[in-house]
Design a protein around this motif. Structure first.
Motif, PDB file in Angstrom:
ATOM      1  N   VAL A   1      -1.117  60.691  47.013  1.00 54.11           N
ATOM      2  CA  VAL A   1      -1.028  60.229  48.391  1.00 54.11           C
ATOM      3  C   VAL A   1       0.448  60.036  48.695  1.00 54.11           C
ATOM      4  O   VAL A   1       1.161  59.371  47.945  1.00 54.11           O
ATOM      5  N   THR A  43       5.453  51.204  55.873  1.00 51.63           N
ATOM      6  CA  THR A  43       4.120  51.691  55.558  1.00 51.63           C
ATOM      7  C   THR A  43       3.421  50.566  54.800  1.00 51.63           C
ATOM      8  O   THR A  43       3.881  50.171  53.735  1.00 51.63           O
ATOM      9  N   TYR A  44       2.361  50.025  55.361  1.00 48.66           N
ATOM     10  CA  TYR A  44       1.679  48.876  54.766  1.00 48.66           C
ATOM     11  C   TYR A  44       2.641  47.714  54.493  1.00 48.66           C
ATOM     12  O   TYR A  44       2.591  47.084  53.444  1.00 48.66           O
ATOM     13  N   GLN A  66       3.338  58.454  50.961  1.00 50.59           N
ATOM     14  CA  GLN A  66       3.499  57.321  51.866  1.00 50.59           C
ATOM     15  C   GLN A  66       4.961  57.180  52.266  1.00 50.59           C
ATOM     16  O   GLN A  66       5.818  56.933  51.422  1.00 50.59           O
ATOM     17  N   ASN A 116       0.400  57.740  55.652  1.00 48.56           N
ATOM     18  CA  ASN A 116      -0.324  57.671  54.385  1.00 48.56           C
ATOM     19  C   ASN A 116      -1.220  58.902  54.355  1.00 48.56           C
ATOM     20  O   ASN A 116      -2.292  58.901  54.941  1.00 48.56           O
TER      21      ASN A 116
END
Length: 64
Positions: free
Chosen positions: A19, A58-59, A21, A26
């Motif tokens: 993945v 991101t997050y 990111q 994402n």
């Protein structure tokens, strides 16, 4: 840190179970085979990751 996986990166992230990111994104390697431009790329068969202070979180964190 132990090596968890060893993938041969020749041209794309397609078919690699990862993945990506960065920049608030994402995405799976198959969905973004060329990576995330200027952040996650393959250069001469090596993954090049770039993190900048101005990157979109991101997050909640800056990632690449």
């Amino acid at each position: 840190m132990p090596l968890l996986a060893d993938y041969s990166l020749s041209a794309t992230f397609s078919g690699v179970d990862v993945v990506l990111q960065a920049q608030g994104l994402n995405v799976a390697g198959d969905a973004s085979p060329l990576g995330i431009p200027e952040h996650i790329e393959i250069v001469n068969g090596v993954a090049k990751l770039t993190v900048r202070e101005t990157d979109i979180p991101t997050y909640g964190e800056r990632r690449s």
